[in-house]
Design an enzyme around this catalytic site. Structure first.
Site, PDB file in Angstrom:
ATOM      1  CG  HIS A  18      -2.005  -0.848   1.423  1.00  0.00           C
ATOM      2  ND1 HIS A  18      -2.499  -1.833   2.417  1.00  0.00           N
ATOM      3  CD2 HIS A  18      -2.840  -1.474   0.391  1.00  0.00           C
ATOM      4  CE1 HIS A  18      -3.322  -2.415   2.116  1.00  0.00           C
ATOM      5  NE2 HIS A  18      -3.701  -2.154   0.717  1.00  0.00           N
ATOM      6  CE  LYS A  42     -11.681  -6.852   1.121  1.00  0.00           C
ATOM      7  NZ  LYS A  42     -10.581  -6.148   0.779  1.00  0.00           N
ATOM      8  NE  ARG A  95      -2.522  -8.178  -4.399  1.00  0.00           N
ATOM      9  CZ  ARG A  95      -3.787  -7.913  -3.485  1.00  0.00           C
ATOM     10  NH1 ARG A  95      -3.509  -7.428  -2.233  1.00  0.00           N
ATOM     11  NH2 ARG A  95      -4.676  -8.450  -3.521  1.00  0.00           N
ATOM     12  CB  SER A 132      -4.982  -6.151   4.021  1.00  0.00           C
ATOM     13  OG  SER A 132      -4.614  -5.076   3.901  1.00  0.00           O
TER      14      SER A 132
END
Length: 162
Positions: A18, A42, A95, A132
Site C-alpha cells: 500500500h 469484508k 497485483r 492485507s
C-alpha cells in the site's frame, strides 16, 4: 487546475505494498487522498479509526510526500467523496489478473456515474504477493508480519495479538 486523486482501500491493515502505491501516486498528483473505506463484504480486523491512525503514522515514518491527506468514508458512493474533494481520479494498486477482473467493472461504473477515471498502478515486485488478508492470517496465527507491514503496524499487531 490542481490534480487531485483518491487511493481508496480497506487498509486492514496497511501494508508495504500500500505504501509503495501511495508514494508513487503522490508523485503523480498535486493532492492525494488516502481513503479508508468500509467494505460491507469484508469482516474487519481493525476499527476504521485505528486504520486511519496507523496509516497516518506509517506515512509519516516512511517520509512520504506532504501532499497526502488521510481520511475515512463509510456512507455513500466512493465517487461522492471524490466529488466532495474535487478528485477526478481513483488510483488502485493491481497485483494480478484477479485484481484487474475485480476492479474493471467498478472503474467503468465510477466513470459513468461521475466522470471519475481509474488509474491502475502495478506493485513493486517485492510486494506483489502481499495483501492485507495474508497479513491478517499470518498475524492471527502468531507469525512475524514485519517483512510485509510498516513498523507501526507490526508493533500494533504484536501488542494487541490480533
Amino acid at each position: 487546475m490542481r490534480r487531485i486523486a483518491v487511493v481508496p482501500g480497506s487498509f486492514d491493515p496497511v501494508t508495504l505494498g500500500h505504501l509503495d502505491v501511495i508514494d508513487r501516486a503522490a508523485g503523480l498528483f498535486d493532492e492525494l487522498h488516502v481513503l479508508v473505506v468500509h467494505n460491507p463484504d469484508k469482516s474487519a480486523l481493525l476499527p476504521i479509526s485505528q486504520r486511519v491512525s496507523l496509516l497516518e503514522q506509517a506515512i509519516r515514518e516512511a517520509g512520504l510526500p506532504t501532499n497526502i491527506v488521510v481520511a475515512s468514508w463509510s456512507m455513500g458512493l466512493l465517487v461522492d467523496y471524490c466529488m466532495d474533494v474535487g478528485a477526478s481520479v481513483l488510483v488502485k494498486g493491481i497485483r494480478s489478473q484477479v485484481d484487474v477482473a475485480y476492479e474493471t467493472p467498478m472503474a467503468i461504473v465510477n466513470r459513468n456515474l461521475a466522470a471519475v477515471e481509474t488509474v491502475f498502478l502495478l506493485p513493486d515486485p517485492a510486494n506483489a504477493h502481499v495483501s492485507s488478508s495474508l497479513v491478517r492470517q499470518v498475524a492471527g496465527l502468531g507469525g512475524d508480519v514485519s517483512p510485509y507491514v510498516p513498523r507501526a503496524v507490526a508493533e500494533y499487531l504484536e501488542r494487541s495479538r490480533v
